[in-house]
Scaffold this active site. Structure first.
Site, short mmCIF file in Angstrom:
data_model
loop_
_atom_site.label_atom_id
_atom_site.label_comp_id
_atom_site.label_asym_id
_atom_site.label_seq_id
_atom_site.Cartn_x
_atom_site.Cartn_y
_atom_site.Cartn_z
N HIS A 35 0.85 -1.19 0.00
CA HIS A 35 0.00 0.00 0.00
C HIS A 35 0.89 1.24 0.00
CE1 HIS A 35 -2.43 -3.27 1.69
NE2 HIS A 35 -3.48 -2.65 1.18
N HIS A 75 -1.93 -0.85 7.09
CA HIS A 75 -1.60 -1.17 5.69
C HIS A 75 -0.51 -0.25 5.16
CE1 HIS A 75 -4.86 1.82 5.73
NE2 HIS A 75 -4.27 2.33 4.66
N LEU A 126 -8.32 -2.70 10.79
CA LEU A 126 -8.53 -1.27 11.03
C LEU A 126 -9.28 -1.00 12.33
CD1 LEU A 126 -9.31 -0.08 7.39
CD2 LEU A 126 -7.18 0.15 8.66
N HIS A 265 -4.52 3.95 -3.08
CA HIS A 265 -4.51 3.24 -1.80
C HIS A 265 -3.59 2.02 -1.84
CE1 HIS A 265 -6.14 1.31 1.87
NE2 HIS A 265 -6.07 0.20 1.16
N SER A 387 -21.44 -8.73 38.11
CA SER A 387 -21.66 -10.08 37.60
C SER A 387 -20.34 -10.81 37.33
CB SER A 387 -22.47 -10.02 36.30
OG SER A 387 -23.77 -9.51 36.54
N PHE A 440 -20.25 -12.88 25.00
CA PHE A 440 -19.84 -11.66 24.31
C PHE A 440 -18.38 -11.68 23.89
CE2 PHE A 440 -23.40 -9.70 26.99
CZ PHE A 440 -24.34 -9.99 26.00
#
Length: 671
Positions: A35, A75, A126, A265, A387, A440
């Protein structure tokens, strides 16, 4: 963009920045991959930062009080590699630049922590870098409060692009940083309005300036190619008491035919266009050629940091011997010598008392021991403190009004928390842990994966680990998650059966200098299964014989966590019928796999039928059920093959057939 005007306005600066641009063009062209555009666009910002502000010493890249530079837009890695080579870091030579993106090189496609000194964190996914930076900045604040600003007083600088700011984790990070008023965090936004698909407005119209301001940041907008504006903005950012974002209006692939286009890019490899860009830069030199005078100018930028480092060593030498030793220990990530004895004493008491408690509570009890003797621990939770049981009374809460606090309320930001934990660990001087519900893990997986890839010794406290969650139902009941995290290389996953195993898991996590640990802990109460005290950390072996057969061994039951007590109950039923049964507790498959084959065979000998019990899916168990060569045929699994349901936890174990009676029946069926 008038390149000639830029060159004539600041000729000396221009040529130093051109060194970054041309090294990038040459390396990407040689690799035919990479890149180019981001390093070419942000070269001016990087040059001013390194020349006038960044405190670094290439001869001592691990100096604790150095400024940290994080390339969130990973990148654009040739920007970082160019900077490290030009300023004299030993690990990045010109040959390494020439081997960009090649097998065995330190100059990987995206910066990888551990490949070379000067790479502070692995970036590329990213948003991770900017989220890591919040952890770096929090660690700096805590360390400054603990050791004093004569020992720790530095900045964290970040370069982030449009893509970083589109990622959801960026808002988690930005919101947390703003609330915590992290004044030593400065982010440069590479505002070039280009993504791979085209211009940013094809997918997003967020007012980033307003967004950062709304989150409590100091914000400036500048021309990212004007060295005077860049310098003034950094100076202003350092004076503000808030985290700062400097919006740098830049041109991607500056001076190249692909400037200001999505093509800019990626990899710019056309030789004719490359030569035209160099001519526009006023750069007559050959591929990978950096004139000696320009190289020496870059190397001279380190002199300010070397002098500061020398002064720092003088201040550090004035600390007492005990403080110096403790400082160096914590930055090495080593546990204090008294940890092992403290855990042994705790285990002995637990085995004698044989409490019945949830392993999340067992974790809290263990942390009360650990946090009292390890002042470097920094804990937290993603809005589930009560918790997860992650806060102990002696920690204090980290806040703009109390920088000595060691507990962080992360809010409902699982991904941001995990990424910040990586930053905390990478900064050094702290041991980071954080909690949420095990289900989660999905929300923070990107950062957990980077923990494993970088081998950052963070600890994930994942509670409510199975259908034992009960009434909250299948949205909150992990079934595939154990298999999922065990599939990740470089992560030690523990599912302890009681308080003793929980303490052993914590001891291993705190002693680790290079491996992340994940503890899957129960909501429901469990009996103590380790009532016979052992000074040895049995969990360090990954699996061990908890209870052996009373007669001829005909069956082996393997289990983790809450199902170990189920296995022990099944053993009683089977032994009553004359079926000799061994129970193996397997708190950590990864560590068991690392043991000598002879030990594994002693624990799991050929012959007896094998049944594994776990309130999750079967994936990952076949290795231990059928043997490493698949030769063991009489084996079965008792667990889950679908999602859970909403009902009391005990009812769910019965309805889904994870009971001692079901296990005993399965053994008899195999026999």
């Amino acid at each position: 963009m008038d390149i000639d005007a830029l060159r004539s306005a600041h000729p000396e600066h221009w040529m130093k920045a051109a060194a970054i641009r041309t090294l990038t063009l040459d390396a990407v062209a040689a690799a035919n991959s990479g890149h180019s555009g981001m390093p070419m666009g942000m070269a001016d910002v990087a040059t001013v930062l390194y020349q006038n502000h960044l405190m670094f010493d290439p001869s001592a890249p691990d100096w604790a009080d150095r400024d940290r530079f994080i390339l969130s837009a990973g990148h654009g890695s040739m920007l970082l590699y160019s900077l490290l080579y030009l300023t004299g870091y030993e690990d990045i030579t010109l040959d390494e630049i020439k081997d960009f993106r090649q097998w065995g090189s330190k100059t990987a496609g995206h910066p990888e922590y551990g490949h070379a000194k000067g790479i502070e964190t692995t970036t590329g996914p990213l948003g991770q870098g900017i989220a890591n930076s919040v952890g770096f900045a929090i660690a700096e604040e805590i360390q400054r409060a603990r050791w004093g600003k004569n020992i720790i007083n530095h900045y964290t600088y970040v370069m982030a692009g449009d893509g970083c700011l589109m990622e959801g984790v960026s808002q988690e990070a930005i919101g947390l940083a703003g609330m915590q008023e992290l004044s030593h965090l400065i982010v440069f936004w590479d505002n070039n309005n280009i993504t791979i698909d085209g211009t940013v407005d094809m997918a997003d119209k967020t007012d980033q300036i307003a967004r950062f301001r709304a989150s409590g940041w100091h914000v400036q907008e500048i021309d990212g190619h004007d060295p005077d504006e860049i310098d003034a903005a950094i100076a202003a950012a350092k004076k503000d008491r808030r985290p700062s974002m400097i919006a740098c209006k830049t041109h991607i692939a500056l001076g190249h035919a692909a400037q200001d286009t999505s093509k800019g890019h990626g990899a710019l490899t056309d030789q004719g266009q490359l030569e035209d860009a160099k001519k526009a830069y006023g750069w007559p030199h050959g591929p990978f050629e950096i004139p000696a005078d320009i190289k020496s100018q870059w190397e001279a930028m380190a002199e300010r940091g070397k002098a500061a480092h020398a002064e720092w060593k003088g201040r550090f030498a004035k600390l007492s011997g005990a403080k110096q030793t403790d400082f160096l220990r914590t930055y090495a990530g080593e546990a204090p010598a008294k940890l092992a004895s403290a855990i042994r004493a705790f285990k002995k008491q637990v085995s004698a008392d044989a409490p019945t408690m949830a392993t999340r509570k067992s974790s809290e009890k263990t942390l009360e021991v650990i946090n009292g003797i390890m002042p470097e621990t920094v804990g937290g939770s993603a809005d589930l403190t009560g918790s997860n049981n992650t806060k102990t009374p002696d920690m204090g809460v980290f806040h703009p009004t109390d920088r000595k606090g060691r507990y962080i309320y992360y809010g409902v930001r699982e991904h941001g928390m995990a990424a910040a934990m990586n930053g905390l660990s990478l900064h050094g001087g702290v041991k980071a842990y954080g909690g949420t519900f095990f289900v989660f893990t999905d929300y923070c997986r990107g950062a957990v994966r980077l923990s494993a890839l970088m081998q950052t010794p963070v600890t994930y406290v994942m509670t409510h680990d199975s259908i034992g969650v009960g009434e909250d139902g299948p949205t909150h009941q992990p079934v595939e998650h154990l298999a999922s995290v065990r599939a990740m290389p470089g992560l030690n996953v523990f599912r302890p059966a009681d308080t003793v195993e929980t303490a052993e898991a914590w001891e291993l996590a705190m002693a680790s200098t290079a491996t992340p640990h994940l503890l899957a802990l129960t909501r429901q109460n469990l009996p103590t299964v380790r009532t016979d005290h052992k000074t040895k950390n049995l969990s360090a072996q990954g699996a061990y014989v908890l209870a052996d057969a009373e007669g001829k061994r005909r069956a082996i039951l393997l289990a983790t966590g809450s199902e170990v007590s189920v296995a022990l109950d099944a053993k009683k039923l089977l032994e009553a019928e004359g079926i000799g049964t061994r129970v193996v507790s397997m708190p950590c498959m990864e560590l068991f796999a690392q043991q000598e084959e002879s030990y594994r065979k002693r624990v799991l000998p050929a012959g007896p039928v094998r049944v594994a019990i776990e309130a999750g899916v079967q994936q990952g168990w076949d290795l231990w059920l059928t043997g490493e060569r698949g030769s063991h045929k009489k084996a079965a699994f008792v667990g889950m093959d679908g999602f859970g349901a909403s009902a009391p936890g005990g009812t769910l174990f019965e309805k889904f057939g994870i009971t001692a009676e079901a296990v005993a029946a399965k053994v008899k069926e195999l026999l």
